[in-house]
Design an enzyme around this catalytic site. Structure first.
Site, short mmCIF file in Angstrom:
data_model
loop_
_atom_site.label_atom_id
_atom_site.label_comp_id
_atom_site.label_asym_id
_atom_site.label_seq_id
_atom_site.Cartn_x
_atom_site.Cartn_y
_atom_site.Cartn_z
N GLU A 61 -9.41 -1.66 5.73
CA GLU A 61 -10.02 -1.27 6.99
C GLU A 61 -11.25 -2.15 7.27
O GLU A 61 -11.78 -2.80 6.36
CB GLU A 61 -10.43 0.20 6.91
CG GLU A 61 -9.26 1.14 6.63
CD GLU A 61 -8.28 1.28 7.80
OE1 GLU A 61 -8.05 0.29 8.52
OE2 GLU A 61 -7.74 2.37 7.98
N HIS B 64 -6.75 -4.46 10.53
CA HIS B 64 -6.52 -4.29 9.09
C HIS B 64 -5.22 -4.98 8.65
O HIS B 64 -4.28 -5.11 9.42
CB HIS B 64 -6.57 -2.81 8.67
CG HIS B 64 -5.39 -1.98 9.03
ND1 HIS B 64 -5.42 -0.59 9.03
CD2 HIS B 64 -4.13 -2.31 9.40
CE1 HIS B 64 -4.25 -0.13 9.37
NE2 HIS B 64 -3.45 -1.14 9.61
N ASP C 109 0.81 -1.22 0.00
CA ASP C 109 0.00 0.00 0.00
C ASP C 109 0.84 1.27 0.00
O ASP C 109 2.07 1.21 0.20
CB ASP C 109 -0.94 0.00 1.22
CG ASP C 109 -0.24 -0.40 2.52
OD1 ASP C 109 1.01 -0.39 2.55
OD2 ASP C 109 -0.93 -0.72 3.49
N ASN D 228 -7.06 -2.33 14.55
CA ASN D 228 -8.43 -2.65 14.14
C ASN D 228 -8.50 -3.89 13.26
O ASN D 228 -9.52 -4.17 12.65
CB ASN D 228 -9.06 -1.45 13.42
CG ASN D 228 -8.30 -1.08 12.15
OD1 ASN D 228 -7.38 -1.78 11.75
ND2 ASN D 228 -8.68 0.02 11.52
P1 PGA Z 1 2.71 -1.12 12.74
O1 PGA Z 1 1.57 -1.12 11.62
O2 PGA Z 1 3.68 -2.18 12.36
O3 PGA Z 1 3.32 0.26 12.63
O4 PGA Z 1 2.04 -1.37 14.04
C1 PGA Z 1 0.97 -2.31 11.23
C2 PGA Z 1 -0.22 -2.04 10.34
O5 PGA Z 1 -0.93 -1.06 10.58
O6 PGA Z 1 -0.43 -2.82 9.42
#
Ligand code: PGA
Length: 264
Positions: A144, A139, A67, A137
């Site tokens: 999302e 994701h 992404d 959450n």
């Molecule tokens: P993080 O993000 O490794 O910074 O916790 C993970 C994500 O949101 O996929």
């Protein structure tokens, strides 16, 4: 599904890097799906180390990132282009022509752009190994909650939780991105093998719901239960709400004994 329980971030990073390194050695022209975020920095650190020690060659590897924020140019320090360059690409020998990251500056026909990204994955023979983080959450990528489980690469509006989680990385005067281009859950599920990493107490609920909860669009990572080759690598804090930890340990021991090739 394999669930590997580790002590902390350092152990998780090493384990994941070893799995990636093993896959690249087995197939030097591996198509590798990459992720960004704090959880990933340790993995890239170890992969860079392996490369610098002459143990790992990325010259034929083809990469696809999950992404990118909409509206951020590759030069923006919070863009995922920038992150990948800083933590990985500038230190290893991935051929720049083999690097694919969604373009956050694309305008106009998003559908067409996203279809081109999907095409490129297809032309590369599909993703052999996809690395994932997970949001609080649930994701994966920027899929999302309530993302379609069959979704493909597309423009996605970010949830408030994700915007809040990411706001700390942006200057107070700067509005953090509201949208992103992300591979879909359907895209991710087509990867031949998937590794998801999670560390820290903030991820414990999302991890438990993803592994032990029902498959639901409310928790995107729960869709991984549909995939035949998924490995979750989780530290103690992120695993704290899993109810079957002893069982996962036994599965791992038996898997290592009976089918050691699954562990490398
Ligand atoms: P993080 O993000 O490794 O910074 O916790 C993970 C994500 O949101 O996929």
């Amino acid at each position: 599904m394999l669930v590997i329980l580790k002590r902390d971030n350092e152990e998780i990073s090493r384990e994941a890097a070893q799995l990636v390194a093993g896959a690249v050695r087995k197939k030097p022209a591996l198509t590798l799906g990459l992720a960004t975020g704090g959880t990933m920095t340790g993995v890239y650190k170890h992969l860079v180390q392996f490369h610098k020690q002459g143990l790992l060659d990325f010259s034929q590897v083809v990469t696809f990132n999950l992404d990118e924020y909409l509206g951020l140019a590759a030069t923006h320090p919070q863009s995922f282009h920038y992150f990948m360059h800083e933590h990985f690409f500038q230190h290893v020998n991935v051929d720049p022509r083999n690097i694919h990251i969604p373009d956050g500056t694309v305008r106009g026909n998003f559908e067409q752009y996203c279809a081109t990204y999907e095409d490129a994955i297809r032309k590369a023979g599909g993703i052999d190994l996809q690395i994932l983080g997970i949001g609080r959450n649930g994701h994966i990528g920027f899929n999302e909650p309530t993302s379609s489980l069959g979704s493909r690469t597309r423009l996605k509006v970010l949830s408030q939780e994700t915007i809040d989680d990411n706001a700390k990385f942006f200057a107070p005067s700067e509005e953090s991105p509201r949208c992103a281009i992300t591979m879909g859950i359907g895209t991710i599920l087509e990867a031949k093998k998937i590794i998801l990493l999670a560390t820290g107490a903030a991820k414990a609920t999302a991890v438990a719901k993803s592994i032990e909860g029902p498959i639901a669009s409310a928790v995107s990572a729960s869709a991984l239960q549909l995939h035949p080759e998924v490995t979750f690598i989780v530290d103690e804090q992120a695993a704290s709400q899993l109810t079957q930890r002893d069982y996962y340990r036994r599965v791992l021991e038996m898997t290592a004994l009976l089918t050691p090739e699954r562990m490398s």
